[in-house]
Design a protein around this motif. Structure first.
Motif, PDB file in Angstrom:
ATOM      1  N   LEU A   6       0.820  -1.201   0.000  1.00  0.00           N
ATOM      2  CA  LEU A   6       0.000   0.000   0.000  1.00  0.00           C
ATOM      3  C   LEU A   6       0.856   1.254   0.000  1.00  0.00           C
ATOM      4  O   LEU A   6       0.554   2.235  -0.681  1.00  0.00           O
ATOM      5  CB  LEU A   6      -0.943  -0.024   1.209  1.00  0.00           C
ATOM      6  CG  LEU A   6      -2.037  -1.099   1.150  1.00  0.00           C
ATOM      7  CD1 LEU A   6      -2.662  -1.297   2.517  1.00  0.00           C
ATOM      8  CD2 LEU A   6      -3.099  -0.727   0.132  1.00  0.00           C
ATOM      9  N   GLU A  10       0.979   4.100  -2.982  1.00  0.00           N
ATOM     10  CA  GLU A  10       0.772   5.522  -2.702  1.00  0.00           C
ATOM     11  C   GLU A  10       1.915   6.348  -3.283  1.00  0.00           C
ATOM     12  O   GLU A  10       1.711   7.419  -3.860  1.00  0.00           O
ATOM     13  CB  GLU A  10       0.674   5.746  -1.190  1.00  0.00           C
ATOM     14  CG  GLU A  10       0.482   7.195  -0.763  1.00  0.00           C
ATOM     15  CD  GLU A  10      -0.917   7.693  -1.060  1.00  0.00           C
ATOM     16  OE1 GLU A  10      -1.114   8.912  -1.035  1.00  0.00           O
ATOM     17  OE2 GLU A  10      -1.810   6.867  -1.337  1.00  0.00           O
ATOM     18  N   TYR A 146      -9.019   7.027  -5.325  1.00  0.00           N
ATOM     19  CA  TYR A 146      -8.898   7.618  -3.998  1.00  0.00           C
ATOM     20  C   TYR A 146      -8.589   6.517  -2.994  1.00  0.00           C
ATOM     21  O   TYR A 146      -9.053   5.382  -3.139  1.00  0.00           O
ATOM     22  CB  TYR A 146     -10.192   8.333  -3.585  1.00  0.00           C
ATOM     23  CG  TYR A 146     -10.638   9.370  -4.575  1.00  0.00           C
ATOM     24  CD1 TYR A 146     -10.224  10.694  -4.460  1.00  0.00           C
ATOM     25  CD2 TYR A 146     -11.454   9.018  -5.656  1.00  0.00           C
ATOM     26  CE1 TYR A 146     -10.611  11.643  -5.382  1.00  0.00           C
ATOM     27  CE2 TYR A 146     -11.841   9.965  -6.581  1.00  0.00           C
ATOM     28  CZ  TYR A 146     -11.425  11.275  -6.443  1.00  0.00           C
ATOM     29  OH  TYR A 146     -11.808  12.217  -7.363  1.00  0.00           O
ATOM     30  N   ALA A 147      -7.804   6.840  -1.985  1.00  0.00           N
ATOM     31  CA  ALA A 147      -7.453   5.865  -0.952  1.00  0.00           C
ATOM     32  C   ALA A 147      -7.514   6.536   0.410  1.00  0.00           C
ATOM     33  O   ALA A 147      -7.112   7.690   0.571  1.00  0.00           O
ATOM     34  CB  ALA A 147      -6.067   5.286  -1.197  1.00  0.00           C
ATOM     35  N   GLN A 148      -8.033   5.821   1.387  1.00  0.00           N
ATOM     36  CA  GLN A 148      -8.086   6.295   2.766  1.00  0.00           C
ATOM     37  C   GLN A 148      -7.827   5.102   3.681  1.00  0.00           C
ATOM     38  O   GLN A 148      -8.092   3.949   3.311  1.00  0.00           O
ATOM     39  CB  GLN A 148      -9.447   6.912   3.096  1.00  0.00           C
ATOM     40  CG  GLN A 148      -9.749   8.219   2.404  1.00  0.00           C
ATOM     41  CD  GLN A 148      -9.014   9.402   2.994  1.00  0.00           C
ATOM     42  OE1 GLN A 148      -8.454   9.318   4.096  1.00  0.00           O
ATOM     43  NE2 GLN A 148      -8.996  10.514   2.279  1.00  0.00           N
ATOM     44  N   TRP A 244      -7.795  -0.319   4.983  1.00  0.00           N
ATOM     45  CA  TRP A 244      -7.422   0.473   3.812  1.00  0.00           C
ATOM     46  C   TRP A 244      -8.496   0.322   2.753  1.00  0.00           C
ATOM     47  O   TRP A 244      -8.815  -0.785   2.336  1.00  0.00           O
ATOM     48  CB  TRP A 244      -6.086  -0.012   3.234  1.00  0.00           C
ATOM     49  CG  TRP A 244      -4.892   0.308   4.078  1.00  0.00           C
ATOM     50  CD1 TRP A 244      -4.485  -0.324   5.211  1.00  0.00           C
ATOM     51  CD2 TRP A 244      -3.932   1.337   3.835  1.00  0.00           C
ATOM     52  NE1 TRP A 244      -3.345   0.240   5.700  1.00  0.00           N
ATOM     53  CE2 TRP A 244      -2.970   1.267   4.878  1.00  0.00           C
ATOM     54  CE3 TRP A 244      -3.789   2.304   2.845  1.00  0.00           C
ATOM     55  CZ2 TRP A 244      -1.891   2.136   4.946  1.00  0.00           C
ATOM     56  CZ3 TRP A 244      -2.704   3.166   2.918  1.00  0.00           C
ATOM     57  CH2 TRP A 244      -1.767   3.085   3.949  1.00  0.00           C
ATOM     58  N   GLU A 246      -9.623   1.522  -1.112  1.00  0.00           N
ATOM     59  CA  GLU A 246      -9.268   2.148  -2.380  1.00  0.00           C
ATOM     60  C   GLU A 246     -10.481   2.089  -3.298  1.00  0.00           C
ATOM     61  O   GLU A 246     -11.099   1.036  -3.441  1.00  0.00           O
ATOM     62  CB  GLU A 246      -8.100   1.420  -3.048  1.00  0.00           C
ATOM     63  CG  GLU A 246      -6.820   1.419  -2.226  1.00  0.00           C
ATOM     64  CD  GLU A 246      -5.711   0.659  -2.911  1.00  0.00           C
ATOM     65  OE1 GLU A 246      -5.447   0.936  -4.110  1.00  0.00           O
ATOM     66  OE2 GLU A 246      -5.119  -0.231  -2.280  1.00  0.00           O
ATOM     67  N   GLU A 269     -13.387  11.276  -2.017  1.00  0.00           N
ATOM     68  CA  GLU A 269     -12.432  11.264  -0.907  1.00  0.00           C
ATOM     69  C   GLU A 269     -13.079  11.738   0.381  1.00  0.00           C
ATOM     70  O   GLU A 269     -12.732  11.278   1.479  1.00  0.00           O
ATOM     71  CB  GLU A 269     -11.185  12.092  -1.248  1.00  0.00           C
ATOM     72  CG  GLU A 269     -11.365  13.599  -1.248  1.00  0.00           C
ATOM     73  CD  GLU A 269     -11.832  14.109  -2.593  1.00  0.00           C
ATOM     74  OE1 GLU A 269     -11.647  15.312  -2.855  1.00  0.00           O
ATOM     75  OE2 GLU A 269     -12.392  13.333  -3.385  1.00  0.00           O
TER      76      GLU A 269
END
Length: 306
Positions: A6, A10, A146-148, A244, A246, A269
């Motif tokens: 990950l 990123e 988008y990733a958080q 995580w 995505e 996001e």
């Protein structure tokens, strides 16, 4: 291994964004902001006459000029100036509202004001496009990605089991109206969209590793083409589990449509960040904790009357 993957992904996203054209556009917008801001601060009366205003508004134009200069400096000094470009979008909206007032007044040269308004609309479209591109990351499928991530003090097994029951997702994903499970791998999703509309799609699971990973994609014919995954990674120091998420999607109207959606508070996001926070609340406390302002709209007493 999952966490290393990950982090590396990123970094690849950031490098692609750095090499892409949106930062060059942002640089141009930054210098444009500074130039326009200096004109508004140093020669407000001349600028007012140029755009067709018959009455001088030096103080207002100087305030607007300071805003433009601050935005320009922020864009040129930040390595990834998405926030500053979005500030230009907000300033554009303010400028358009003021031009609308000026256009309605017979005291002004409406022809010139209309021409300036058209120019500002063009700049606004460019600002919104670049802001959206800077906010997003290039996805594997050509869409906006988008990733958080968030750390939840619960074991991965419990988090996976709750998420895998897709019918529960609307309990913490506020943009979802419903998820209907069709079979072991397919489900039907209905989500809220800007301006009170909704979108629907069928999704199918593409990878399912119990307690580790769930990946999915929309099927052909969906209102919004999208792909996503959620990973459950053991957090260091026995602190629970890193979750995580995505998501990649192709907005119906392209990047400009996604930018407009962001103005309505519907940007992916923003959604993902809020969804994960509420997921954390559900798993750690058993419920989503709502603030007083989210329950009562508008002014209200701090405590109910007796």
């Amino acid at each position: 291994m999952d966490r290393r993957y990950l982090r590396q992904r990123e970094q690849r996203w950031q490098q692609k964004a750095k090499d892409s054209g949106e930062e060059r556009i942002a640089t141009g917008l930054g210098w444009f902001s500074i130039g326009l801001g200096l004109a508004e601060v140093l020669a407000p009366r001349g600028l007012a006459r140029l755009i067709g205003l018959r009455k001088d508004h030096p103080i207002l134009l100087r305030v607007m000029g300071v805003r433009e200069i601050l935005s320009g400096v922020g864009i040129l000094t930040e390595r990834r100036p998405a926030g500053w470009v979005w500030s230009r979008v907000a300033g554009d909206a303010m400028d358009l509202s003021l031009l609308g007032v000026a256009l309605a007044s017979s005291d002004n040269d409406r022809g010139r004001v209309a021409l300036v308004t058209a120019s500002v609309l063009g700049v606004t479209a460019l600002d919104m496009y670049d802001a959206q591109k800077l906010s997003a990351k290039p996805g594997m499928h050509g869409g906006l990605a988008y990733a958080q991530a968030i750390t939840i003090r619960r074991p991965a097994e419990e988090l996976y089991r709750y998420w895998r029951d897709f019918g529960k997702l609307p309990q913490f994903m506020e943009h979802l109206e419903s998820v209907q499970v069709l079979d072991e791998r397919r489900s039907h999703w209905v989500a809220k969209a800007p301006a009170g509309t909704s979108v629907e799609w069928d999704a199918e699971i593409t990878e399912d590793r119990p307690n580790e990973l769930i990946s999915w994609r929309s099927v052909e014919g969906s209102d919004v083409e999208n792909f996503g995954s959620v990973r459950f990674v053991r957090a260091p120091g026995d602190r629970g589990t890193e979750v995580w998420v995505e998501v990649e999607y192709n907005p119906p109207a392209g990047a400009l449509g996604a930018a407009i959606a962001k103005l309505f508070g519907e940007a992916p996001e923003q959604q993902i960040k809020g969804d994960l926070f509420r997921f954390k609340q559900v798993m750690e406390t058993g419920e989503v904790v709502k603030s007083d302002s989210s329950i009562h709209r508008g002014p209200h007493p701090a405590q109910p009357p007796e």
